[in-house]
Scaffold this active site. Sequence first.
Site, mmCIF file in Angstrom:
data_model
loop_
_atom_site.group_PDB
_atom_site.id
_atom_site.type_symbol
_atom_site.label_atom_id
_atom_site.label_comp_id
_atom_site.label_asym_id
_atom_site.label_seq_id
_atom_site.Cartn_x
_atom_site.Cartn_y
_atom_site.Cartn_z
ATOM 1 N N GLY A 12 -6.274 78.273 6.095
ATOM 2 C CA GLY A 12 -5.269 77.976 7.124
ATOM 3 C C GLY A 12 -5.827 77.487 8.447
ATOM 4 O O GLY A 12 -5.173 77.627 9.483
ATOM 5 N N SER A 13 -7.009 76.857 8.427
ATOM 6 C CA SER A 13 -7.561 76.399 9.719
ATOM 7 C C SER A 13 -6.756 75.225 10.281
ATOM 8 O O SER A 13 -6.653 75.068 11.497
ATOM 9 C CB SER A 13 -9.044 76.038 9.586
ATOM 10 O OG SER A 13 -9.210 74.862 8.833
ATOM 11 N N ASN A 14 -6.173 74.410 9.430
ATOM 12 C CA ASN A 14 -5.316 73.329 9.946
ATOM 13 C C ASN A 14 -4.040 73.889 10.561
ATOM 14 O O ASN A 14 -3.570 73.400 11.588
ATOM 15 C CB ASN A 14 -4.996 72.319 8.846
ATOM 16 C CG ASN A 14 -6.101 71.294 8.690
ATOM 17 O OD1 ASN A 14 -6.291 70.442 9.556
ATOM 18 N ND2 ASN A 14 -6.853 71.387 7.595
ATOM 19 N N ARG A 95 -0.809 73.234 -4.513
ATOM 20 C CA ARG A 95 0.076 73.049 -5.667
ATOM 21 C C ARG A 95 0.658 71.647 -5.630
ATOM 22 O O ARG A 95 1.036 71.167 -4.552
ATOM 23 C CB ARG A 95 1.250 74.048 -5.657
ATOM 24 C CG ARG A 95 0.869 75.509 -5.616
ATOM 25 C CD ARG A 95 0.051 75.958 -6.783
ATOM 26 N NE ARG A 95 0.758 75.882 -8.061
ATOM 27 C CZ ARG A 95 0.154 76.076 -9.232
ATOM 28 N NH1 ARG A 95 -1.142 76.331 -9.287
ATOM 29 N NH2 ARG A 95 0.843 76.010 -10.356
ATOM 30 N N ASN A 111 1.190 65.648 4.342
ATOM 31 C CA ASN A 111 0.039 66.294 3.714
ATOM 32 C C ASN A 111 -1.224 65.773 4.369
ATOM 33 O O ASN A 111 -1.254 64.646 4.856
ATOM 34 C CB ASN A 111 0.003 65.968 2.211
ATOM 35 C CG ASN A 111 -1.173 66.633 1.507
ATOM 36 O OD1 ASN A 111 -1.441 67.824 1.732
ATOM 37 N ND2 ASN A 111 -1.893 65.897 0.688
ATOM 38 N N HIS A 113 -5.162 65.066 3.277
ATOM 39 C CA HIS A 113 -6.023 64.972 2.099
ATOM 40 C C HIS A 113 -7.446 64.677 2.577
ATOM 41 O O HIS A 113 -7.646 63.789 3.405
ATOM 42 C CB HIS A 113 -5.526 63.844 1.187
ATOM 43 C CG HIS A 113 -6.385 63.655 -0.019
ATOM 44 N ND1 HIS A 113 -6.384 64.554 -1.070
ATOM 45 C CD2 HIS A 113 -7.308 62.705 -0.327
ATOM 46 C CE1 HIS A 113 -7.264 64.141 -1.983
ATOM 47 N NE2 HIS A 113 -7.831 63.036 -1.559
ATOM 48 N N LEU A 148 0.909 61.702 -6.612
ATOM 49 C CA LEU A 148 -0.114 62.580 -6.037
ATOM 50 C C LEU A 148 -1.000 61.815 -5.048
ATOM 51 O O LEU A 148 -1.631 60.812 -5.415
ATOM 52 C CB LEU A 148 -0.978 63.173 -7.156
ATOM 53 C CG LEU A 148 -2.109 64.099 -6.675
ATOM 54 C CD1 LEU A 148 -1.563 65.376 -6.066
ATOM 55 C CD2 LEU A 148 -3.071 64.413 -7.805
ATOM 56 N N ASP A 149 -1.036 62.294 -3.799
ATOM 57 C CA ASP A 149 -1.849 61.689 -2.734
ATOM 58 C C ASP A 149 -1.543 60.202 -2.582
ATOM 59 O O ASP A 149 -2.409 59.422 -2.154
ATOM 60 C CB ASP A 149 -3.352 61.906 -2.999
ATOM 61 C CG ASP A 149 -3.711 63.383 -3.066
ATOM 62 O OD1 ASP A 149 -3.087 64.182 -2.345
ATOM 63 O OD2 ASP A 149 -4.608 63.748 -3.852
HETATM 64 C C1 GAR Z 1 -8.522 70.875 4.163
HETATM 65 O O1 GAR Z 1 -9.791 70.270 4.196
HETATM 66 C C2 GAR Z 1 -7.516 69.923 3.536
HETATM 67 O O2 GAR Z 1 -7.805 68.574 3.782
HETATM 68 C C3 GAR Z 1 -7.676 70.238 2.081
HETATM 69 O O3 GAR Z 1 -7.890 71.617 2.005
HETATM 70 C C4 GAR Z 1 -8.495 72.057 3.202
HETATM 71 C C5 GAR Z 1 -7.672 73.217 3.737
HETATM 72 O O4 GAR Z 1 -8.303 73.847 4.796
HETATM 73 N N1 GAR Z 1 -6.516 69.849 1.344
HETATM 74 C C6 GAR Z 1 -6.525 69.477 0.071
HETATM 75 O O5 GAR Z 1 -7.536 69.441 -0.593
HETATM 76 C C7 GAR Z 1 -5.173 69.098 -0.487
HETATM 77 N N2 GAR Z 1 -5.293 68.567 -1.790
HETATM 78 P P1 GAR Z 1 -7.508 74.887 5.708
HETATM 79 O O6 GAR Z 1 -6.812 75.876 4.767
HETATM 80 O O7 GAR Z 1 -8.568 75.560 6.511
HETATM 81 O O8 GAR Z 1 -6.520 74.111 6.545
#
Ligand code: GAR
Length: 214
Positions: A12-14, A95, A111, A113, A148-149
Amino acid sequence: MKNIVILISGRGSNFEAILEASRAEQWESAVPARIAAVISNRPLAKGLETARREGIDAIAVDHTLYPDRESFEEELGRVVDRYNPDLIVLAGFMRILTEKFVKPREGRILNIHPALLPLFKGLNTHERALEAGVRVHGSTVHFVSAALDGGAIIGQAVVPVLPSDTPDTLAARGLKLEHVIYPKVCRAVLEDRVKLVDGKAVMDDETARSLAVF
Ligand code: GAR
């Protein structure tokens, strides 16, 4: 007041970066918008703890408790819709969402990616970037579509790929810029400076410039 619902699966850092920006820039009065809830498909996600600590609704919809993708998505949709979200932010949500979930919410789901789309859709993006020998890599924020993406690209953050990189060092360099770009994109969409029109992200030059991060 616009409501933001954030979907996560782990760290969850984003989410934290968006929360920090929303506080530093006082989104509640300036946009106005607020993070109404954080929802995770994994009950033990660290990001849920963070949300609780910060006084934000934190809800688990555990995908392992549902017999199939459809019933999981139905419940997820019910929980999400309780908050009447203007923006649904997938932030490390791992998911796949099908057309049934996406279609009625199209233009309102983002999203991030960890690759420069349309390169390296799917998983293990850093490994695959190193393997391919690209000299720049990064992350992309896009509108979510059923492909997807594959939804319309809104903003991209670019980092160099160094000869000494491992997937982990490359991921860490990219993540720092994710924390810069994702709040910017969220704010731009909330302020209607970016819109999904006929499958494309429409914005003016100034907004596009601000959403290209190096
Ligand atoms: C992030 O790097 C994001 O780009 C990636 O997961 C990480 C989540 O980090 N997302 C994916 O791979 C989506 N397919 P976070 O939980 O610290 O935000």
